[in-house]
Design a protein around this motif. Structure first.
Motif, PDB file in Angstrom:
ATOM      1  N   PRO A 123      18.806  36.903  36.714  1.00  0.00           N
ATOM      2  CA  PRO A 123      18.545  36.529  35.310  1.00  0.00           C
ATOM      3  C   PRO A 123      19.591  35.551  34.760  1.00  0.00           C
ATOM      4  CG  PRO A 123      19.624  38.650  35.392  1.00  0.00           C
ATOM      5  CD  PRO A 123      19.414  38.236  36.826  1.00  0.00           C
ATOM      6  N   ASN A 124      19.561  35.377  33.433  1.00  0.00           N
ATOM      7  CA  ASN A 124      20.425  34.410  32.741  1.00  0.00           C
ATOM      8  C   ASN A 124      20.254  33.018  33.313  1.00  0.00           C
ATOM      9  OD1 ASN A 124      21.440  36.560  31.196  1.00  0.00           O
ATOM     10  ND2 ASN A 124      23.062  36.964  32.677  1.00  0.00           N
ATOM     11  N   SER A 125      19.000  32.678  33.591  1.00  0.00           N
ATOM     12  CA  SER A 125      18.663  31.380  34.156  1.00  0.00           C
ATOM     13  C   SER A 125      17.568  30.752  33.307  1.00  0.00           C
ATOM     14  CB  SER A 125      18.173  31.546  35.600  1.00  0.00           C
ATOM     15  OG  SER A 125      17.512  30.382  36.055  1.00  0.00           O
ATOM     16  N   LEU A 126      17.592  29.419  33.227  1.00  0.00           N
ATOM     17  CA  LEU A 126      16.524  28.698  32.539  1.00  0.00           C
ATOM     18  C   LEU A 126      15.337  28.440  33.446  1.00  0.00           C
ATOM     19  CD1 LEU A 126      18.447  26.023  30.420  1.00  0.00           C
ATOM     20  CD2 LEU A 126      17.867  28.383  29.853  1.00  0.00           C
ATOM     21  N   GLN A 154      24.932  25.341  37.394  1.00  0.00           N
ATOM     22  CA  GLN A 154      25.298  26.704  37.036  1.00  0.00           C
ATOM     23  C   GLN A 154      25.370  26.895  35.519  1.00  0.00           C
ATOM     24  OE1 GLN A 154      28.941  27.360  39.348  1.00  0.00           O
ATOM     25  NE2 GLN A 154      27.829  28.797  40.635  1.00  0.00           N
ATOM     26  N   SER A 155      25.050  25.882  34.753  1.00  0.00           N
ATOM     27  CA  SER A 155      25.070  25.985  33.302  1.00  0.00           C
ATOM     28  C   SER A 155      23.705  25.619  32.741  1.00  0.00           C
ATOM     29  CB  SER A 155      26.138  25.055  32.711  1.00  0.00           C
ATOM     30  OG  SER A 155      25.969  24.910  31.313  1.00  0.00           O
ATOM     31  N   GLY A 156      23.083  26.551  32.022  1.00  0.00           N
ATOM     32  CA  GLY A 156      21.803  26.260  31.406  1.00  0.00           C
ATOM     33  C   GLY A 156      21.917  25.201  30.335  1.00  0.00           C
ATOM     34  N   ALA A 157      22.960  25.270  29.517  1.00  0.00           N
ATOM     35  CA  ALA A 157      23.131  24.298  28.441  1.00  0.00           C
ATOM     36  C   ALA A 157      23.307  22.899  29.010  1.00  0.00           C
ATOM     37  CB  ALA A 157      24.330  24.683  27.577  1.00  0.00           C
ATOM     38  N   LEU A 158      24.102  22.773  30.075  1.00  0.00           N
ATOM     39  CA  LEU A 158      24.317  21.451  30.652  1.00  0.00           C
ATOM     40  C   LEU A 158      23.063  20.963  31.371  1.00  0.00           C
ATOM     41  CD1 LEU A 158      26.647  19.492  30.595  1.00  0.00           C
ATOM     42  CD2 LEU A 158      27.298  20.250  32.870  1.00  0.00           C
ATOM     43  N   THR A 159      22.287  21.885  31.947  1.00  0.00           N
ATOM     44  CA  THR A 159      21.027  21.491  32.572  1.00  0.00           C
ATOM     45  C   THR A 159      20.123  20.821  31.551  1.00  0.00           C
ATOM     46  OG1 THR A 159      21.146  23.333  34.148  1.00  0.00           O
ATOM     47  CG2 THR A 159      19.003  22.296  33.834  1.00  0.00           C
ATOM     48  N   ALA A 160      19.950  21.458  30.388  1.00  0.00           N
ATOM     49  CA  ALA A 160      19.107  20.888  29.341  1.00  0.00           C
ATOM     50  C   ALA A 160      19.655  19.548  28.866  1.00  0.00           C
ATOM     51  CB  ALA A 160      18.998  21.871  28.178  1.00  0.00           C
ATOM     52  N   SER A 161      20.992  19.442  28.746  1.00  0.00           N
ATOM     53  CA  SER A 161      21.599  18.182  28.303  1.00  0.00           C
ATOM     54  C   SER A 161      21.375  17.076  29.321  1.00  0.00           C
ATOM     55  CB  SER A 161      23.099  18.381  28.066  1.00  0.00           C
ATOM     56  OG  SER A 161      23.337  19.351  27.071  1.00  0.00           O
ATOM     57  N   SER A 175      13.716  18.050  42.118  1.00  0.00           N
ATOM     58  CA  SER A 175      13.907  19.456  41.750  1.00  0.00           C
ATOM     59  C   SER A 175      14.990  19.535  40.684  1.00  0.00           C
ATOM     60  CB  SER A 175      14.340  20.308  42.948  1.00  0.00           C
ATOM     61  OG  SER A 175      13.418  20.239  44.003  1.00  0.00           O
ATOM     62  N   VAL A 176      14.844  20.514  39.806  1.00  0.00           N
ATOM     63  CA  VAL A 176      15.888  20.862  38.856  1.00  0.00           C
ATOM     64  C   VAL A 176      16.002  22.387  38.885  1.00  0.00           C
ATOM     65  CG1 VAL A 176      16.668  20.837  36.459  1.00  0.00           C
ATOM     66  CG2 VAL A 176      15.398  18.884  37.379  1.00  0.00           C
ATOM     67  N   VAL A 177      17.165  22.899  39.240  1.00  0.00           N
ATOM     68  CA  VAL A 177      17.337  24.337  39.393  1.00  0.00           C
ATOM     69  C   VAL A 177      18.496  24.797  38.526  1.00  0.00           C
ATOM     70  CG1 VAL A 177      17.698  26.240  41.014  1.00  0.00           C
ATOM     71  CG2 VAL A 177      16.529  24.156  41.783  1.00  0.00           C
ATOM     72  N   SER A 178      18.210  25.721  37.618  1.00  0.00           N
ATOM     73  CA  SER A 178      19.244  26.318  36.764  1.00  0.00           C
ATOM     74  C   SER A 178      19.589  27.687  37.315  1.00  0.00           C
ATOM     75  CB  SER A 178      18.721  26.440  35.324  1.00  0.00           C
ATOM     76  OG  SER A 178      19.591  27.240  34.545  1.00  0.00           O
ATOM     77  N   LEU A 179      20.853  27.879  37.668  1.00  0.00           N
ATOM     78  CA  LEU A 179      21.312  29.140  38.251  1.00  0.00           C
ATOM     79  C   LEU A 179      22.190  29.884  37.255  1.00  0.00           C
ATOM     80  CD1 LEU A 179      22.297  27.860  41.794  1.00  0.00           C
ATOM     81  CD2 LEU A 179      20.322  29.256  41.235  1.00  0.00           C
ATOM     82  N   GLY A 180      21.903  31.154  37.045  1.00  0.00           N
ATOM     83  CA  GLY A 180      22.739  31.971  36.181  1.00  0.00           C
ATOM     84  C   GLY A 180      23.866  32.618  36.957  1.00  0.00           C
TER      85      GLY A 180
END
Length: 902
Positions: A123-126, A154-161, A175-180
């Motif tokens: 969890p804690n992933s986008l 490893q950062s959801g906020a930075l992934t979105a940015s 691919s775009v992978v957000s890891l919590g």
């Protein structure tokens, strides 16, 4: 078995989405709603079914559904049940999209997922996006445009940015992978998938920390050998380092060590996320290997000088045209053009002048890359100059980068460059930095190719004696070795040391000093004193016997006052090293979390802390790595002819580094080591002082008796598996682990196979291995896989079979390969085997299989399996003879599943 185990996650054909109604989602309402909207906005190429576990039938009814992937955006109270249902309906992977989940609850969900055989992202992933599949399984924003880059963060906020920035700058993704911080599917596994993903040409990673250095380095080395990998790591400074560790729930480690690890893995590190995309864009062009010489072609002196300044600042070299190239180019340029340093075309430069200069620079062997800088000039068409670059035939032999200065007047020109896929930058510094990343990538690729064994080719060390010494220290519940013990340990590995004797009385110190010859140095010897100078326990340049006696008495008195509880063995006496114009260097060892032991080199002597000269490299080392480590230090500038002194003996320094590498590999108890100073001159090197710290806690056993060098972040070349066997009818062949240098021999083996043999091994009609597969098969991580090659020596295929001096040439040839790759369960492995047709029936295949089975058993694996074509009777006969069980393969009747318990 030819599909990657994460294919159901990142390339599903069917999805079950567990997304409740907004009124049922509690704190996850926004996430669930966003996920629904994402699927409405983009049509997924496969099948999609939304499931409400509270209202949509019984468990038996739900079990009739089948899906590859489960998407879960539910209130925390319902997630565990959703994971269980996902397992029941055949999902091999699941994504839990959530925020604010505690570590203990995340651990419970991971446990359920393992029990159900589900790979869990979150969890804690986008979530993740796969634009080529029109799949937006995320709440990170709209689906990104399709492109060759893969982003792992490893950062959801930075992934979105990053996605927001990429949309505005025309950057696309495979691919775009957000890891919590609590995910089961981690960065090493994602890197492994992307390394084998045909849609991915380069990989960019935002990293805050890692949980397992060995797994991370294994995956990163494999990925960066297949395609460029660019890393942006948070926590470069102490404050950021601490914040990143707290945020990512992983170990960050020393920033200098992380730099060394990335270099050794063949990856490139950048400092900002804008630079991250710039580097990836340049590296994805896959220019051939280059050096550090960047030529600057400009129509303005000022921007060219700025570029030259930054070239020097970041350690590159300004590429200068050779004299013949200058002579050839000068007549076709304006009268005011200058070619001495910069290729300054003057303000009169036209598009044709830019084209001529770039063509000449690209053909010059003294230049490795070209930067074209255009400054807006009255009457000069910026777009026309850009088109001159765009018209250059592709692919270019060397990197071409561009910098069109200004803004409004060069917008069309930048569009032309972008359309031609020529990397374009707004400032000279940014363009030079991008070329620096290209140069760093290929330099690091050279480091990646190095696979040293744990022991060098130097004289064999006394490993048993060294281990006995360490065991005796640990048995006394000590961790710090005395000077005498430290030097004895160095002597076990043939590191030159000054002759040192222990005096237990003042008169004994006087007699020893007289025998050694003056001047001498006296040092306190105590197992309880780590730094002798802190207690005034060091005296240098003692010039006669009376001074030696008095110094002994005074030192014992001072130390007794400053360290009253310390046990004192006596005082060591050693002759002062008086090398004429010798330099003082330092070689050491630090233990980093999480990368383990790291070898350090730099300036030594009393100024070591002030100069702070520390170049680092991960063990094991070979001569190439040792030389590269020396060159990265600041003291390297003083090791050649310097201020009237002769150049030092570089081989002696390299030998010391190789010996320290051997110590690190074979003695996992080592924690710290300072060999300082080492006096080096043109005749050799000698270690004057040493401090060593050991500890037996939490270290794996090294050597063949254990599972193999688990204290190292990089697995050494496993030379211990090399064996020589007789060939029927005479001659011999060698079975040994594969090496990166075997690529061409392996290609020759594949090219020489009959079509039938090639089909049996690869289930393909290709005539030769593609470059990506060839590199994947030869540069391997020996920790998670193994490939053994059978080689013979045969007469050279040169027309006359001789060298120029008349010597007959023997060349090595690969005639067979056996291989296993560890499965995701980390307890079993999949094997393969191929033997040259003319060597079939000579027992080589059986020997290769027996050898690879022995290696897998030695590595602690429990089962070996593989797929064999049902129409391959010889292979089926071989595996049955070896004790494999042969069964039908339910997923494809053309194959047989063969298994062997280890």
């Amino acid at each position: 078995m030819d599909k990657h185990f994460l294919t159901p996650l990142f390339a599903p054909t069917s999805i079950a989405a567990f997304v409740g109604e907004p009124s049922d989602l509690g704190g996850q309402t926004a996430l669930g709603h966003t996920l629904r909207e994402a699927f409405r906005a983009d049509r997924f190429d496969g099948t999609l079914r939304f499931i409400d576990i509270r209202t949509q039938g019984t468990l038996e009814e739900l079990a009739q559904t089948h899906a590859d992937l489960a998407l879960i955006a539910l209130a925390p109270r319902d997630v565990a049940a959703a994971i269980e249902i996902a397992g029941r309906i055949g999902c091999k992977a699941a994504v839990v999209i959530s925020t604010g989940i505690a570590a203990d609850q995340a651990a419970q969900w991971r446990k359920i997922a393992r029990r159900e055989g589900v790979h869990l992202l979150g969890p804690n992933s986008l979530g993740f996006q796969r634009p080529p599949l029109h799949l937006n399984a995320s709440v990170a924003g709209p689906l990104a445009r399709t492109g060759p880059l893969a982003l792992v963060s490893q950062s959801g906020a930075l992934t979105a940015s990053m996605l927001d920035w990429a949309r505005q700058n025309g950057v696309g993704f495979s691919s775009v992978v957000s890891l919590g911080p609590h995910t089961s599917v981690d960065i090493p596994q994602v890197l492994d998938f992307l390394a084998n993903d045909a849609a991915t040409h380069s990989i960019i990673v935002y990293l805050e920390g890692i949980a397992d250095a060995r797994r991370f380095m294994s995956a990163l080395r494999s990925a960066s050998h297949a395609k460029p990998v660019v890393v942006l790591k948070a926590g470069r400074k102490p404050a950021g380092n601490e914040a990143a560790q707290t945020h990512s729930a992983a170990i960050v480690g020393s920033d200098d060590v992380f730099d060394a690890a990335l270099r050794r893995a063949g990856a490139v590190r950048v400092r900002s996320f804008v630079e991250l995309f710039s580097a990836a864009k340049c590296l994805a062009s896959r220019y051939r290997p280059v050096g550090k010489r960047l030529a600057v072609v400009t129509n303005g002196g000022g921007p060219g000088v700025l570029a030259a300044d930054w070239i020097n600042e970041i350690g590159l070299d300004l590429g200068r045209l050779s004299a013949p190239a200058q002579k050839l180019l000068q007549p076709s340029l304006p009268a005011l053009a200058s070619l001495t340093d910069l290729i300054d075309l003057s303000e009169d430069a036209t598009p044709a002048h830019f084209r001529a200069a770039i063509d000449t620079a690209s053909a010059d062997s003294q230049i490795d890359g070209v930067l074209a800088i255009f400054s807006p000039k009255a009457g000069v068409d910026a777009a026309a100059t850009a088109r001159a670059l765009a018209d250059i035939p592709r692919p270019m032999p060397k990197p071409l980068l561009s910098c069109w200065m200004g803004d409004a007047s060069v917008g069309n020109a930048r569009a032309v460059l972008a359309e031609a896929t020529i990397p374009s930058f707004r400032t000279p510094e940014a363009a030079v930095g991008a070329f620096g990343n290209i140069a760093a990538f290929y330099q690091n690729q050279q480091l990646l190719q190095q696979t040293p064994p744990p022991l060098s080719a130097l004289a064999k060390p006394d490993i048993d004696g060294a281990r006995l010494l360490i065991e005796s220290v640990l048995a006394e519940r000590r961790k710090v070795l005395t000077e005498m013990e430290s030097k004895s340990l160095l002597s076990c590995f043939h590191i030159p040391i000054t002759r040192t004797l222990l005096a237990r009385s003042a008169n004994e110190a006087m007699m020893i000093a007289t025998q050694l010859g003056f001047p001498v140095a006296l040092k306190i010897d105590s197992p309880d004193i780590s730094h002798k100078s802190d207690v005034e326990g060091v005296a240098l340049n003692v010039m006669n016997g009376t001074s030696a006696r008095d110094t002994y008495l005074e030192m014992m008195e001072r130390v007794a006052q400053l360290a009253p509880d310390a046990r004192i063995n006596g005082v060591t006496v050693q002759k002062m090293v008086r090398a004429r114009r010798g330099r003082e260097i330092y070689v050491g060892l630090v233990t980093d979390q999480p990368f383990g032991p790291v070898i350090v080199f730099g300036a030594g002597g009393t100024m070591i802390e002030l100069m702070n000269d520390r170049a680092m490299e991960l063990p094991p080392l070979n001569q190439f790595l040792a030389r590269h480590l020396i060159e990265r230090s600041r003291v390297a500038e003083t090791l050649g002819e310097w201020r009237g002194a002769n150049a030092v003996n570089m081989e002696a320094i390299e030998d010391v580094l190789l010996r320290v590498s051997e110590m690190v590999c074979e003695l996992p108890e080592l924690r710290e080591m300072d060999i300082n100073p080492i006096i080096v001159d043109e005749h050799g090197a000698v270690s004057v002082d040493a401090r060593i710290v050991v500890d037996s806690s939490t270290q794996a056993v090294a050597g063949p008796a254990g599972n193999g060098y688990q204290h190292l972040a990089i697995m050494p070349y496993p030379a211990r598996y090399r064996r020589e066997w007789p060939l029927p009818g005479g001659g011999a062949y060698v079975v040994r682990p594969v090496h990166p240098n075997d690529a061409q021999m392996l290609q020759a083996l594949v090219q020489g196979l009959s079509p039938e043999s090639r089909w049996f091994r690869f289930v393909s009609r290709f005539h030769e291995l593609p470059p990506s597969m060839l590199s994947r098969f030869t540069l391997i991580d020996y920790d998670r896989e193994m490939a053994l090659v059978a080689t013979i020596m045969e007469r050279s295929t040169a027309p006359d079979g001789t060298a120029p001096d008349g010597t007959v040439l023997d060349t090595e040839r690969i005639v067979g390969v056996s291989r296993y790759i560890t499965n995701p369960d980390q307890t079993s492995c999949e094997f393969s085997l191929v033997v040259a047709d003319e060597f079939s029936g000579k027992g080589i295949g059986s020997r290769l299989m027996e050898s690879i089975i022995d290696v897998a058993r030695d590595r602690g694996l429990s089962e070996m399996d593989g797929l064999v074509l049902a129409g391959n009777p010889d292979m089926l006969k071989l595996v049955r003879r070896l004790g494999f069980t042969v069964k039908s393969f339910p997923e494809d009747p053309d194959f047989k599943l063969v298994t062997y318990p280890l």
